[in-house]
Write a protein that holds these residues in place. Sequence first.
Motif, PDB file in Angstrom:
ATOM      1  N   HIS A 185      92.030  35.121 -45.315  1.00  0.00           N
ATOM      2  CA  HIS A 185      91.591  33.787 -44.914  1.00  0.00           C
ATOM      3  C   HIS A 185      90.767  33.855 -43.626  1.00  0.00           C
ATOM      4  CE1 HIS A 185      92.005  29.343 -44.817  1.00  0.00           C
ATOM      5  NE2 HIS A 185      91.908  29.529 -43.503  1.00  0.00           N
ATOM      6  N   VAL A 186      91.225  34.639 -42.657  1.00  0.00           N
ATOM      7  CA  VAL A 186      90.502  34.773 -41.390  1.00  0.00           C
ATOM      8  C   VAL A 186      89.148  35.439 -41.601  1.00  0.00           C
ATOM      9  CG1 VAL A 186      90.535  35.944 -39.152  1.00  0.00           C
ATOM     10  CG2 VAL A 186      92.573  34.752 -39.964  1.00  0.00           C
ATOM     11  N   LEU A 206      86.940  32.902 -42.800  1.00  0.00           N
ATOM     12  CA  LEU A 206      86.679  31.939 -41.738  1.00  0.00           C
ATOM     13  C   LEU A 206      85.698  32.486 -40.703  1.00  0.00           C
ATOM     14  CD1 LEU A 206      87.624  29.149 -40.565  1.00  0.00           C
ATOM     15  CD2 LEU A 206      89.327  30.443 -39.254  1.00  0.00           C
ATOM     16  N   ALA A 207      85.782  33.791 -40.435  1.00  0.00           N
ATOM     17  CA  ALA A 207      84.966  34.412 -39.382  1.00  0.00           C
ATOM     18  C   ALA A 207      84.318  35.685 -39.895  1.00  0.00           C
ATOM     19  CB  ALA A 207      85.841  34.706 -38.170  1.00  0.00           C
ATOM     20  N   LEU A 214      96.132  28.726 -38.479  1.00  0.00           N
ATOM     21  CA  LEU A 214      94.732  28.900 -38.863  1.00  0.00           C
ATOM     22  C   LEU A 214      93.894  27.667 -38.572  1.00  0.00           C
ATOM     23  CD1 LEU A 214      95.240  30.834 -42.213  1.00  0.00           C
ATOM     24  CD2 LEU A 214      94.675  31.746 -39.959  1.00  0.00           C
ATOM     25  N   THR A 215      94.500  26.506 -38.629  1.00  0.00           N
ATOM     26  CA  THR A 215      93.761  25.281 -38.307  1.00  0.00           C
ATOM     27  C   THR A 215      93.325  25.287 -36.845  1.00  0.00           C
ATOM     28  OG1 THR A 215      94.985  24.039 -39.972  1.00  0.00           O
ATOM     29  CG2 THR A 215      93.852  22.766 -38.263  1.00  0.00           C
ATOM     30  N   LEU A 271      87.514  28.981 -32.636  1.00  0.00           N
ATOM     31  CA  LEU A 271      86.597  30.068 -33.001  1.00  0.00           C
ATOM     32  C   LEU A 271      85.156  29.635 -32.764  1.00  0.00           C
ATOM     33  CD1 LEU A 271      86.571  32.938 -34.170  1.00  0.00           C
ATOM     34  CD2 LEU A 271      86.282  31.912 -36.429  1.00  0.00           C
ATOM     35  N   ALA A 281      90.544  27.881 -36.269  1.00  0.00           N
ATOM     36  CA  ALA A 281      89.203  27.420 -36.656  1.00  0.00           C
ATOM     37  C   ALA A 281      88.578  26.582 -35.557  1.00  0.00           C
ATOM     38  CB  ALA A 281      89.285  26.629 -37.952  1.00  0.00           C
ATOM     39  N   ARG A 282      89.398  25.804 -34.836  1.00  0.00           N
ATOM     40  CA  ARG A 282      88.874  24.978 -33.749  1.00  0.00           C
ATOM     41  C   ARG A 282      88.470  25.825 -32.548  1.00  0.00           C
ATOM     42  NH1 ARG A 282      91.030  22.735 -29.269  1.00  0.00           N
ATOM     43  NH2 ARG A 282      93.144  23.442 -29.801  1.00  0.00           N
TER      44      ARG A 282
END
Length: 469
Positions: free
Chosen positions: A140-141, A144-145, A101-102, A108, A105-106
Amino acid sequence: MPAPIPRQRAIPAVENGQAPSPAMPQGTSTGTPGTPGSAREAAPRKQTTTGDTAAANASVTAPGTHLTLLLIQDDPGGAPVVPELLDAAGKPIRIRTARNLTEAARLLTDDVHCILLDLALPVPHHSEDGNDDELAVLKHVLRLAPRHAVLALTASGDAVRGSEAVRVGAQDYLFRDELDGRLLSRAIRYAVERKRSDRAERRLTESRLRAQENARLERGLLPTPLLDGSSLRFAARYRPGRSRALLGGDFYDTVRTPDGTVHAMIGDVCGHGPDEAALGVELRIAWRALTLAGLCGDALLGTLQQVLEHERENDEIFATVCTVDIAPDGRSAGLCLAGHPAPLLVRPASATHSGLAGPADSPVAAELLPYDNNGPALGLLPGARWPRTQVQLGAEWALMLYTDGMIEGHIGEGRERLGQDGMVALIRRQLAQGLRGEKLLRAAVREVRALNGGELTDDLAVLLLERGA
């Protein structure tokens, strides 16, 4: 079996400022080194700015543009789960791969259109009681999005988990072992379209909820007349001058006190902004409280001026006010004016000898009440006084209180304004047509706006009290 995929649709406009990434140079490899024309990417494209939104909205179907998929999958062996994909125009769909996931995030960025998430990805945080949420990665995703389409990837036969993923917020789910390029390409386009449709529907729902909330707020801020036990009929119209505003600086109210007296008030705070609207509401509530406490006339206006001086934003703010207290028998009234236009009194033509009755065949007369004892507007002169004028009403009458928005509209294209005389003539014409009550006010406001050539720039409030014979 995989979840049903609807018929192929045209690829939708990209959302949220997503701009097309530049076409990859011939021979560029972002997957396996040396593979010409590979659609896999190792690094994100540059993020777009707000000014690129218009171009981005057409990017999906524009020549030379590509869809971009972000694959989030823990694949230590490096074996690609996703086959080579083509969009509806036959162009390769770019694929970025994140192992956690880290890294996701970069990668995305704004030019990502869809996320393909492997639900087998390790849970980022374990719960203390050992009962881990199987969809914690998906949740979580989604956090995040929130603006991106998401496809959930699950093991073959695990339809229950896939359906739960859709319930939580994914656009669709697919079985990991049954993927092929055609199926996945269609699923990506469908997910992007469905996300766009869902967001449009959500914005529409939010707009409807805001409209309902604004309507409730407006009903709460505008007064409900307290006329229980009175034979008087009440009507009112209100139009704020600010575009899309709920309230302006105008305010009004009507209450009946235990002794049978009906008190009416209308006022206008200078200015048209939200601060003036809030001050108008405060003055209206203060007037109602003071009236029910037994104050009227000069004593009430003096106290109301103290409220204004305490609540106003600066010393230049003032308010005009007109108050009327109608005797319990309904035949007379006391009038106080604080820099405000005088009310309009309508009576049968035989009941007046002022010479202002209008045409000889008119059954009613409309005339302005005396203005001679007008005191200063509230907030202008400390220690000011407001004389109370006694007015005879008669057995049958209508009393119209209004703000200057009713008389300061223009007439046609020139600079001439309607004025009080023009308003009186306008009301007489409508009375001659048999209009009364709410219909009279509605027609009057409509004609004032028509004469102005459109919406009025000033707030407008008008109320009408009527007594039958």
